[in-house]
Design a protein around this motif. Structure first.
Motif, PDB file in Angstrom:
ATOM      1  N   VAL A   1       0.807  -1.223   0.000  1.00  0.00           N
ATOM      2  CA  VAL A   1       0.000   0.000   0.000  1.00  0.00           C
ATOM      3  C   VAL A   1       0.844   1.278   0.000  1.00  0.00           C
ATOM      4  O   VAL A   1       0.464   2.258  -0.663  1.00  0.00           O
ATOM      5  CB  VAL A   1      -0.992  -0.035   1.180  1.00  0.00           C
ATOM      6  N   PRO A   2       1.985   1.354   0.690  1.00  0.00           N
ATOM      7  CA  PRO A   2       2.786   2.576   0.570  1.00  0.00           C
ATOM      8  C   PRO A   2       3.157   2.921  -0.865  1.00  0.00           C
ATOM      9  O   PRO A   2       3.220   4.107  -1.228  1.00  0.00           O
ATOM     10  CB  PRO A   2       4.033   2.260   1.412  1.00  0.00           C
ATOM     11  N   TRP A   3       3.376   1.911  -1.689  1.00  0.00           N
ATOM     12  CA  TRP A   3       3.750   2.175  -3.085  1.00  0.00           C
ATOM     13  C   TRP A   3       2.548   2.641  -3.894  1.00  0.00           C
ATOM     14  O   TRP A   3       2.694   3.419  -4.844  1.00  0.00           O
ATOM     15  CB  TRP A   3       4.388   0.930  -3.691  1.00  0.00           C
ATOM     16  N   VAL A   4       1.356   2.199  -3.506  1.00  0.00           N
ATOM     17  CA  VAL A   4       0.147   2.742  -4.140  1.00  0.00           C
ATOM     18  C   VAL A   4       0.041   4.233  -3.843  1.00  0.00           C
ATOM     19  O   VAL A   4      -0.262   5.043  -4.730  1.00  0.00           O
ATOM     20  CB  VAL A   4      -1.103   1.999  -3.642  1.00  0.00           C
ATOM     21  N   GLY A   5       0.296   4.594  -2.593  1.00  0.00           N
ATOM     22  CA  GLY A   5       0.277   6.015  -2.242  1.00  0.00           C
ATOM     23  C   GLY A   5       1.299   6.813  -3.014  1.00  0.00           C
ATOM     24  O   GLY A   5       1.022   7.938  -3.465  1.00  0.00           O
ATOM     25  N   LEU A   6       2.490   6.259  -3.197  1.00  0.00           N
ATOM     26  CA  LEU A   6       3.527   6.956  -3.954  1.00  0.00           C
ATOM     27  C   LEU A   6       3.099   7.158  -5.409  1.00  0.00           C
ATOM     28  O   LEU A   6       3.295   8.235  -5.986  1.00  0.00           O
ATOM     29  CB  LEU A   6       4.831   6.160  -3.890  1.00  0.00           C
ATOM     30  N   VAL A   7       2.497   6.138  -5.986  1.00  0.00           N
ATOM     31  CA  VAL A   7       2.005   6.263  -7.370  1.00  0.00           C
ATOM     32  C   VAL A   7       0.948   7.361  -7.458  1.00  0.00           C
ATOM     33  O   VAL A   7       0.937   8.156  -8.418  1.00  0.00           O
ATOM     34  CB  VAL A   7       1.439   4.917  -7.860  1.00  0.00           C
ATOM     35  N   LEU A   8       0.069   7.451  -6.469  1.00  0.00           N
ATOM     36  CA  LEU A   8      -0.951   8.493  -6.481  1.00  0.00           C
ATOM     37  C   LEU A   8      -0.328   9.883  -6.381  1.00  0.00           C
ATOM     38  O   LEU A   8      -0.805  10.829  -7.019  1.00  0.00           O
ATOM     39  CB  LEU A   8      -1.951   8.270  -5.350  1.00  0.00           C
ATOM     40  N   TRP A   9       0.743  10.032  -5.586  1.00  0.00           N
ATOM     41  CA  TRP A   9       1.454  11.310  -5.573  1.00  0.00           C
ATOM     42  C   TRP A   9       1.913  11.683  -6.975  1.00  0.00           C
ATOM     43  O   TRP A   9       1.709  12.817  -7.429  1.00  0.00           O
ATOM     44  CB  TRP A   9       2.687  11.221  -4.669  1.00  0.00           C
ATOM     45  N   VAL A  10       2.526  10.736  -7.639  1.00  0.00           N
ATOM     46  CA  VAL A  10       3.064  10.996  -8.976  1.00  0.00           C
ATOM     47  C   VAL A  10       1.943  11.338  -9.952  1.00  0.00           C
ATOM     48  O   VAL A  10       2.053  12.283 -10.751  1.00  0.00           O
ATOM     49  CB  VAL A  10       3.871   9.777  -9.481  1.00  0.00           C
ATOM     50  N   VAL A  11       0.846  10.590  -9.880  1.00  0.00           N
ATOM     51  CA  VAL A  11      -0.273  10.825 -10.802  1.00  0.00           C
ATOM     52  C   VAL A  11      -0.846  12.223 -10.601  1.00  0.00           C
ATOM     53  O   VAL A  11      -1.084  12.962 -11.570  1.00  0.00           O
ATOM     54  CB  VAL A  11      -1.360   9.755 -10.585  1.00  0.00           C
ATOM     55  N   VAL A  12      -1.086  12.607  -9.365  1.00  0.00           N
ATOM     56  CA  VAL A  12      -1.690  13.911  -9.095  1.00  0.00           C
ATOM     57  C   VAL A  12      -0.757  15.040  -9.514  1.00  0.00           C
ATOM     58  O   VAL A  12      -1.178  16.018 -10.165  1.00  0.00           O
ATOM     59  CB  VAL A  12      -2.052  14.031  -7.601  1.00  0.00           C
TER      60      VAL A  12
END
Length: 500
Positions: free
Chosen positions: A463-474
């Protein structure tokens, strides 16, 4: 509407909610604290005793199906429910179950019990109250047995009311608290339908009323965030429905109520002020409205905090640099603290997270729009802009915060119906699904070693990597967007002007 997607949406909602209700109506398990004896409150309804592995599988399935349901509902532009029968029915079913997914509701009752007993819940540890023999406070579970309250004075007053009505029975007090939560959830729907146009009522039901994630994480989990979200939405509804200083003062009082329930929910006040500016209020009128809002806020906040005493935020201050396992900041903490020291690393993370929250908020505002015209300055326009800004700010905070749990997103979901459909929906949905899955079963007790290893592996390693991907996407979407730069109208009645 797409009929096929609508039918599939309803099927996914039904299956997901049914699975969630099975967990809440069954015997105590790794997700469901034991509240017995039940007294006059509802008890176990189903002869189901789920093992730690089974309850984990059921909840993972329910939340993943819930995510699919919300996505299909958004994609199919599902219409609003025609009556209140389904929401009220879901509320009744929720009141026939016991809360699950954490033991926070036990903490709420313990703090309320301490308050009713004449103690200070912001100072007293539950395990030490009444010599550790109190029938309510002694039921608090690890790791919170020695922790005073982190909740605001209004939340604690409500916890005290539930504890008073519940008496010596933990189950009775929890059920009273569940009634408060269910009513708050229904009130949010009612308010959103009053202040937003009929064209977005379908979004209200897809994103809030029939959202299994909101139901499971918030309502069936009996979290105080549902109550705080209702107060925040009420503040917007009052300000939008009563334009002028009186409405602003009343709205300010409700903003104080939301912030005095959970501190971060006072952000709705920023959304209200932004809405006034966007719909065209300027100079002297804007100053009068803001002054009235601040005055209303101050009256309520000062009264509540004067009553509560000087220790309300002691626990919040002590935990200000906490880093939860499922955020992208956790790997940073574990990698950097050996080289830089624990305190230095946590301070650096806190400062970095604050900067990141600002960046994410800016990006989310750029890539989204309120789901209503911003002029003329109608009730709908003011409410839509206030909720749009609130949704973006809340989601940015949740994404960036070093310590974040799934129910922290509930204000964003209450406000999201006022946002035009787009990438923000997807970001919010992926985050909530990921966090909900991460915190299954939700307690630190009752798990087998195998289940604990599995769930911690998801929480810490995925899940931390999902959060990191969302940072990048936004951030990438915000950097690309050229439609985000626009000027609010110079006066009420004019339209925002895009600029390139």
């Amino acid at each position: 509407m797409a009929p096929g997607l609508t039918r599939t949406h309803r099927l996914c909602v039904g299956l997901s909610v049914a699975l969630l209700l099975v967990v809440g109506a069954g015997a105590p398990n790794a997700a469901l604290p034991d509240l017995a004896p039940r007294g006059w409150a509802p008890g176990q309804l189903l002869p189901v005793a789920l093992s730690p592995a089974a309850v984990t599988a059921v909840l993972w399935t329910a939340y993943l199906l819930g995510g699919v349901a919300v996505y299909l509902g958004l994609r199919g532009r599902v219409a609003a429910l025609r009556s209140w029968a389904v929401p009220v029915g879901l509320g009744v079913l929720a009141l026939l179950t016991a809360p699950f997914g954490s033991a926070d509701h036990v903490n709420y009752l313990a703090y309320g019990r301490i308050l009713v007993g004449g103690g200070d819940p912001w100072v007293e540890a539950p395990v030490e109250w009444a010599g550790g023999s109190d029938p309510v406070t002694s039921r608090v579970e690890e790791p919170w047995t020695t922790e005073p309250s982190v909740y605001g004075p209004l939340a604690t007053l409500l916890h005290g009311l539930a504890a008073h009505l519940g008496g010596d029975s933990l189950r009775q007090g929890v059920w009273v608290w569940q009634v408060v939560v269910v009513l708050a959830w229904l009130i949010v729907r009612w308010l959103l339908r009053r202040v937003l146009g009929p064209g977005v009522h379908g979004r209200v039901d897809v994103l809030w009323t029939l959202n299994p994630l909101v139901l499971g994480v918030g309502v069936l989990g009996a979290h105080v965030d549902v109550v705080a979200a209702a107060l925040a939405v009420a503040a917007v509804a009052v300000v939008a429905g009563r334009p002028g200083p009186v409405g602003a003062a009343l709205g300010g009082g409700l903003v104080a109520g939301a912030g005095s329930t959970k501190f971060t929910y006072a952000v709705v006040g920023v959304g209200v002020v932004a809405a006034w500016w966007v719909v065209g209020h300027r100079s002297a009128r804007l100053a009068r409205l803001v002054g009235s809002l601040v005055a209303g806020f101050a009256v309520v906040a000062v009264a509540l905090h004067a009553w509560a005493g000087p220790h309300v935020y002691d626990q919040l201050v002590r935990s200000r640099q906490a880093v939860s396992l499922a955020t992208p900041w956790r790997p940073v903490l574990e990698w950097a603290r050996d080289a830089n020291g624990e305190d230095t690393t946590r301070l650096a993370i806190s400062l970095s997270a604050a900067v990141l929250a600002v960046v994410l908020a800016w990006c989310l505002l750029r890539i989204s729009r309120p789901a209503a015209p911003t002029a003329p300055a109608t009730t709908t326009a003011t409410a839509a802009v206030a909720l749009w800004v609130t949704a973006c700010l809340t989601l940015a905070y949740s994404l960036a915060a070093p310590y974040s749990l799934p129910w922290y997103d509930l204000l964003a979901w209450a406000a999201l119906p006022a946002v035009r459909p787009g990438i923000v929906d997807v970001v919010a949905l992926v985050r909530l699904v990921a966090l909900a899955v991460a915190y299954v079963p939700g307690r630190v007790l009752g798990m087998t070693p195998a289940v604990e290893d599995l769930t911690l592996g998801v929480r810490r390693g995925v899940v931390p990597w999902v959060g990191l991907v969302l940072w990048v996407v936004v951030i990438a979407a915000g950097a690309r967007s050229g439609s985000g730069r626009w000027r609010a109208p110079r006066r009420a009645g004019s339209s925002p002007t895009p600029t390139r």
